[in-house]
Design a protein around this motif. Structure first.
Motif, PDB file in Angstrom:
ATOM      1  N   ARG A  84       0.801  -1.213   0.000  1.00  6.21           N
ATOM      2  CA  ARG A  84       0.000   0.000   0.000  1.00  6.21           C
ATOM      3  C   ARG A  84       0.842   1.275   0.000  1.00  6.21           C
ATOM      4  NH1 ARG A  84      -0.897   2.597   4.537  1.00  6.21           N
ATOM      5  NH2 ARG A  84      -0.233   1.794   6.525  1.00  6.21           N
ATOM      6  N   ALA A  85       2.158   1.147   0.024  1.00 10.81           N
ATOM      7  CA  ALA A  85       3.033   2.312  -0.034  1.00 10.81           C
ATOM      8  C   ALA A  85       3.182   2.779  -1.478  1.00 10.81           C
ATOM      9  CB  ALA A  85       4.402   1.982   0.552  1.00 10.81           C
ATOM     10  N   VAL A  86       3.335   4.074  -1.636  1.00  9.99           N
ATOM     11  CA  VAL A  86       3.577   4.674  -2.944  1.00  9.99           C
ATOM     12  C   VAL A  86       5.069   4.951  -3.038  1.00  9.99           C
ATOM     13  CG1 VAL A  86       3.112   6.697  -4.386  1.00  9.99           C
ATOM     14  CG2 VAL A  86       1.284   5.717  -2.988  1.00  9.99           C
ATOM     15  N   PHE A  87       5.690   4.544  -4.143  1.00  7.00           N
ATOM     16  CA  PHE A  87       7.102   4.845  -4.371  1.00  7.00           C
ATOM     17  C   PHE A  87       7.186   5.987  -5.374  1.00  7.00           C
ATOM     18  CE2 PHE A  87      11.078   4.432  -6.742  1.00  7.00           C
ATOM     19  CZ  PHE A  87      11.980   4.558  -5.702  1.00  7.00           C
ATOM     20  N   ILE A  88       7.867   7.059  -5.000  1.00  6.13           N
ATOM     21  CA  ILE A  88       8.097   8.198  -5.883  1.00  6.13           C
ATOM     22  C   ILE A  88       9.608   8.343  -6.042  1.00  6.13           C
ATOM     23  CG2 ILE A  88       7.803  10.662  -6.256  1.00  6.13           C
ATOM     24  CD1 ILE A  88       5.350  10.585  -4.462  1.00  6.13           C
TER      25      ILE A  88
END
Length: 113
Positions: A84-88
Motif C-alpha cells: 500500500r506504499a507509494v514509491f516516488i
C-alpha cells in the motif's frame, strides 16, 4: 531534499514533523500515531533503520497512515516495500508529493505529516 519536502508539505493542511531518523519517526508515531496521516520517507535514512523498514513498521502498526517512500536509486528491495506504499523516485515533482498529501489529508484527519 528533506527540507524541500517539509517546506512543500507545510503549504498543505497537514502539520509537519520532520525527523532525523526512522527511530525518531517511530518515537513520534508512538506518541501520536493515530493522528498521523502521512509518512514520507527516503529509503536511505540516518540511524539503524532504513525507509523500507520504517514503512513496514508503519504499515503494520499504523495502517491508516498513508506511506510514501522515495529514493534517488531504484530500490533493490522493491518487494520489501509494503503493497500500500507509494514509491516516488527522486527527483520527485512537487505536485506528486502534494497529491499524496492531499489524499492523506482527505482520508485521515486530523493530520500530521
Amino acid at each position: 531534499m528533506r527540507g524541500l519536502a517539509e517546506t512543500l508539505l507545510e503549504e498543505t493542511e497537514l502539520s509537519v514533523v520532520g525527523c532525523d531518523s526512522a527511530e525518531e519517526a517511530l518515537s513520534v508515531l508512538r506518541e501520536s500515531g493515530g493522528d498521523v496521516a502521512l509518512v514520507f520517507a527516503d529509503i536511505r535514512l540516518a540511524g539503524q533503520m532504513d525507509g523500507i523498514q520504517l514503512a513496514n513498521a508503519v504499515a503494520t502498526l499504523w495502517p491508516k497512515a498513508r506511506l510514501v517512500v522515495t529514493s534517488g536509486v531504484a530500490p533493490e528491495r522493491c518487494d520489501e516495500i509494503p503493497d500500500r506504499a507509494v514509491f516516488i523516485p527522486k527527483p520527485w515533482r512537487p505536485i506528486d508529493v502534494l497529491v499524496e498529501a492531499g489524499r492523506a489529508a482527505s482520508e485521515a484527519p486530523p493530520a500530521v505529516a
